[in-house]
Design an enzyme around this catalytic site. Structure first.
Site, PDB file in Angstrom:
ATOM      1  N   SER A 128       7.508   0.170  -2.988  1.00  0.00           N
ATOM      2  CA  SER A 128       8.728   0.780  -3.291  1.00  0.00           C
ATOM      3  C   SER A 128       9.674   0.820  -2.313  1.00  0.00           C
ATOM      4  CB  SER A 128       8.412   2.324  -4.042  1.00  0.00           C
ATOM      5  OG  SER A 128       9.712   2.953  -4.089  1.00  0.00           O
ATOM      6  N   TYR A 154       4.792  11.311  -2.954  1.00  0.00           N
ATOM      7  CA  TYR A 154       4.653  10.038  -3.502  1.00  0.00           C
ATOM      8  C   TYR A 154       5.115   8.845  -2.621  1.00  0.00           C
ATOM      9  CZ  TYR A 154       6.730   5.981  -5.768  1.00  0.00           C
ATOM     10  OH  TYR A 154       7.156   4.748  -6.279  1.00  0.00           O
ATOM     11  N   LYS A 158       3.097   5.630  -0.858  1.00  0.00           N
ATOM     12  CA  LYS A 158       3.363   4.237  -0.619  1.00  0.00           C
ATOM     13  C   LYS A 158       3.395   3.793   0.831  1.00  0.00           C
ATOM     14  CE  LYS A 158       3.835   3.343  -5.187  1.00  0.00           C
ATOM     15  NZ  LYS A 158       2.824   2.584  -5.708  1.00  0.00           N
TER      16      LYS A 158
END
Ligand code: UDP
Length: 347
Positions: A128, A154, A158
């Site tokens: 992302s 989050y 990643k």
């Protein structure tokens, strides 16, 4: 290239996963979906089957379950893996960091350990643009732009997953890795058979907007009106989910052709920024209705302005986005209406 390639698609019933499964089948590959529906809906698999007019291979398995996943690897000889299965809500990750680290890291570790054990050489990871954080000098980020400290668990997962993949490629395994860093996927399959299906109240702009347009939610709040942008609202690079799905097919094809071991990173975006107000105005035009919206406070952790330099995707993978923002919003609206009609019909 080998015919009938089997590609493991973890999280293949999810939003990006399901659109990718459609495009993999359209390009002659055989996806094997692994999903346990904790954040997706079995009816999406039916939607995929409607689009491609064939049965798809599907296993209801938790990707973190090493033994259950080993059985899937024993059953199929995979040529490649696309790993989507992960939690993705920024706000929830702040509330439940352990749940996020547990799921997002373990699912990757299981896939990687099995890739090593079963000698699957091609690994595509769903990353992302969140890894870039708030860009310091320019809103346009290249793959060389610094990876800044993540502002949510989050985002940290990643970054950590990318690190795990990089370390693995350096360790003497035969696994070739491609990390695709997505910008903001929106829209739905043109047919209206599959699309984004948030569970509960949506966090992302597009589902919030289409549900407001459909009268399910009362009003959309635009988070912040005083950003340093042309109209004061945040700017993002919104990309049609089917273009993003195409990028995965191009990515798998590219991986298959490469020799040696490496860890590549590629941005997947349109290269253009759009503001929240532009999205709202495009929606009002496409749907021919007046949306109920108001300005509200800034949302904590929001980046002011970011969009992709997508030139590497073009030069390396021969991929560019083909669909417009208007196409994406029209498809999202079509999906919203079709899904609501069908779920009402079904009950
Ligand atoms: N946004 C908004 N209202 C909402 C949801 C999102 O104004 O109800 C804005 C948000 O502040 C951001 C943009 O829409 O500027 C995209 O947010 P989203 O959560 O879809 O994606 P993000 O870029 O945060 O990953």
């Amino acid at each position: 290239m080998k015919q009938n390639m089997h590609i493991l698609v973890t999280g293949g019933a999810g939003y990006i996963g399901s659109h990718t499964v459609v495009e993999l089948i359209n390009s002659g590959k055989i996806p094997v979906i692994v999903d346990d529906f904790r954040n997706s809906d079995p009816r999406i698999i039916k939607g995929v089957e409607e689009i491609v007019q064939q049965k798809v291979i599907f296993k209801k398995v938790d990707v973190c379950d090493l033994n259950a996943m080993r059985k899937v690897f024993e059953e199929y000889s995979f040529d490649g893996i696309i790993h989507f299965a992960a939690y993705k809500a920024v706000g929830e990750s702040v509330q439940e960091p352990l749940m996020y680290y547990n799921n997002n890291l373990n699912s990757l570790l299981v896939c990687l350990m099995l890739a090593k054990e079963f000698e699957v050489k091609n690994f595509l990871f769903s990353s992302s643009c969140t890894v870039y954080g708030e860009p310091e000098s320019s809103p346009v980020v290249t793959e060389e732009s610094p990876v800044l400290e993540a502002n949510s668990p989050y985002g940290a997962t990643k970054q950590m997953c990318e690190r795990i993949l990089a370390d693995t490629t350096k360790s003497g395994t035969n696994i070739k890795v491609l990390n695709l860093r997505y910008f903001n996927p929106i829209g739905a399959h043109h047919s209206g058979f599959i699309g984004e299906l948030p569970i509960g109240r949506p966090n992302n702009l597009l589902p919030y907007l289409t549900q407001t347009g459909a009268g399910i939610l009362e009003e959309l709040t635009v988070f912040g009106s005083d950003y340093n942008t042309d109209d004061g609202t945040c700017v993002r690079d919104y990309i049609h989910v089917s273009d993003l799905a195409d990028a995965h097919v191009k990515g798998v094809d590219w991986l298959m052709k490469q020799e040696g071991v490496f860890n590549e990173v590629v941005n997947i975006g349109t290269g253009h920024g759009a503001s929240v107000l532009e999205i709202i105005h495009t929606f009002e035009k496409v749907a021919n209705l007046k949306l109920n919206w108001k300005f509200g406070e800034r949302r904590a952790g929001d980046v002011e302005k970011i969009y992709a330099d997508a030139s590497k995707a073009k030069s390396l993978l021969n991929w560019t986005a083909n669909r417009t923002m208007e196409d994406a919003i029209r498809d999202a609206w079509n999906w919203e209406q079709k899904w609501r009609n069908e779920t009402t019909d079904n009950h």
